[in-house]
Design a protein around this motif. Structure first.
Motif, short mmCIF file in Angstrom:
data_model
loop_
_atom_site.label_atom_id
_atom_site.label_comp_id
_atom_site.label_asym_id
_atom_site.label_seq_id
_atom_site.Cartn_x
_atom_site.Cartn_y
_atom_site.Cartn_z
N MET A 154 0.78 -1.16 -0.14
CA MET A 154 -0.07 0.16 -0.06
C MET A 154 0.97 1.32 -0.02
O MET A 154 0.71 2.31 -0.77
N VAL A 155 1.87 1.21 0.94
CA VAL A 155 2.76 2.36 1.11
C VAL A 155 3.68 2.36 -0.32
O VAL A 155 3.62 3.60 -0.76
N ILE A 156 4.16 1.45 -0.80
CA ILE A 156 4.83 1.53 -2.07
C ILE A 156 4.15 1.86 -3.34
O ILE A 156 4.48 2.79 -4.10
N THR A 157 2.83 1.39 -3.35
CA THR A 157 1.98 1.86 -4.35
C THR A 157 1.50 3.24 -4.10
O THR A 157 1.67 4.16 -5.27
N GLY A 158 1.36 3.80 -3.00
CA GLY A 158 1.33 5.26 -2.52
C GLY A 158 2.47 6.23 -3.16
O GLY A 158 2.42 7.16 -3.80
N TYR A 159 3.69 5.77 -2.91
CA TYR A 159 4.78 6.27 -3.50
C TYR A 159 4.68 6.77 -4.94
O TYR A 159 4.90 7.86 -5.54
N GLU A 160 4.37 5.61 -5.59
CA GLU A 160 4.02 5.67 -7.12
C GLU A 160 3.12 6.63 -7.43
O GLU A 160 3.32 7.35 -8.74
N LYS A 161 2.04 6.68 -6.81
CA LYS A 161 0.84 7.64 -7.21
C LYS A 161 1.11 9.25 -6.56
O LYS A 161 0.28 9.99 -6.86
N GLY A 162 2.22 9.11 -5.75
CA GLY A 162 2.38 10.41 -4.98
C GLY A 162 1.41 10.73 -3.89
O GLY A 162 0.83 11.87 -3.53
N GLU A 163 0.99 9.61 -3.06
CA GLU A 163 -0.06 9.84 -2.20
C GLU A 163 0.42 9.45 -0.54
O GLU A 163 -0.20 9.26 0.20
N SER A 164 1.72 8.83 -0.80
CA SER A 164 2.11 8.17 0.47
C SER A 164 3.39 9.18 1.28
O SER A 164 4.22 9.67 0.28
N ALA A 165 3.59 9.21 2.30
CA ALA A 165 4.47 10.11 3.05
C ALA A 165 4.93 9.42 4.15
O ALA A 165 4.83 9.82 5.44
N GLU A 166 5.26 8.19 4.15
CA GLU A 166 5.82 7.39 5.17
C GLU A 166 7.52 7.09 4.94
O GLU A 166 7.79 7.11 3.77
N TRP A 167 8.10 7.13 6.21
CA TRP A 167 9.64 6.94 6.04
C TRP A 167 9.89 5.67 6.86
O TRP A 167 9.39 5.60 7.99
N ALA A 168 10.88 4.94 6.43
CA ALA A 168 11.37 3.97 7.25
C ALA A 168 12.53 4.59 8.30
O ALA A 168 13.12 5.43 7.80
N ILE A 169 12.44 4.19 9.52
CA ILE A 169 13.38 4.70 10.63
C ILE A 169 14.39 3.53 10.46
O ILE A 169 14.09 2.51 11.02
N GLU A 170 15.37 3.87 9.98
CA GLU A 170 16.53 2.95 9.85
C GLU A 170 17.68 3.34 10.89
O GLU A 170 18.28 4.32 10.89
N ARG A 171 18.43 2.27 11.43
CA ARG A 171 19.59 2.47 12.22
C ARG A 171 20.92 2.70 11.58
O ARG A 171 20.90 1.99 10.79
N ASN A 172 21.60 3.83 11.57
CA ASN A 172 22.74 3.85 10.91
C ASN A 172 23.71 2.91 10.93
O ASN A 172 24.46 2.21 10.04
N VAL A 173 23.88 2.56 12.25
CA VAL A 173 24.95 1.31 12.48
C VAL A 173 24.61 0.04 11.91
O VAL A 173 25.62 -0.51 11.45
N THR A 174 23.31 -0.34 12.10
CA THR A 174 23.16 -1.89 11.56
C THR A 174 22.27 -1.85 10.31
O THR A 174 22.15 -2.84 9.64
N GLY A 175 21.98 -0.67 9.61
CA GLY A 175 20.86 -0.65 8.61
C GLY A 175 19.31 -1.53 8.90
O GLY A 175 18.72 -1.54 7.96
#
Length: 185
Positions: free
Chosen positions: A61-82
């Motif tokens: 749902m989120v990835i499809t939303g990116y493609e349509k310009g409708e999603s504003a979600e970010w993964a919160i990723e740790r720099n050290v571990t990825g």
């Protein structure tokens, strides 16, 4: 810039400990790990992810939303571990009123470490700086003390409580509203 135009290009942000970036299907294992935790899901509108298929549907749902310009979600990723340890989002934005609501959920393993505040700060900065928003708000269950602290650390002010305004998981819940204005930032 209007929020809907911004959605076509979700920027990445780096902080001391974190990277905020688009979610992808390769995040399935990490996202399932915290979305399947009842303590993480408890204050959320969504149910515990009972299988990886449920998490995959969310990611889709989120990835499809990116493609349509409708999603504003970010993964919160740790720099050290990825490793992805949470999700931050802009929810319910209004171009007319120059307002957006911040949302997030975080792996229980990282609660109480300042991670949520660190992840949301660049989004507040982006909202007021690049998007020229007038208001950013957050809504929190009245019993979610940790998220109330996050809102305050972001400089948000408590505005009041919406009484029994949401029916979530079989009960009506009270919601505290916090906000910060561009003039206060």
């Amino acid at each position: 810039m209007e929020v809907e135009n911004y959605l076509k290009e979700i920027p990445e942000f780096k902080t001391e400990r974190l990277k905020l970036r688009k979610l992808s299907f390769s995040d399935l294992e990490d996202v399932f790990a915290f979305c399947s935790n009842p303590n993480v899901a408890r204050p959320m509108t969504w149910e515990v992810n009972s299988s990886k298929d449920v998490t995959k549907e969310f990611l889709s749902m989120v990835i499809t939303g990116y493609e349509k310009g409708e999603s504003a979600e970010w993964a919160i990723e740790r720099n050290v571990t990825g490793k992805v340890i949470g999700v931050a989002a802009f929810i319910d934005w209004s171009n007319k009123h120059k307002c957006v609501e911040l949302g997030y959920f975080l792996s229980e393993d990282y609660w109480g470490r300042g991670i949520a505040t660190e992840a949301l700060r660049p989004l507040v900065h982006y909202g007021f700086g690049t998007l020229n928003l007038n208001r950013i708000e957050g809504r929190v269950d009245t019993d979610n003390i940790g998220s109330q602290k996050v809102m305050k650390k972001l400089g948000m002010k408590y505005e009041g409580t919406l009484r029994k305004n949401e029916f979530i998981k079989g009960e009506y819940r009270d919601t505290e509203v916090y906000s910060i204005l561009k003039s206060e930032y």
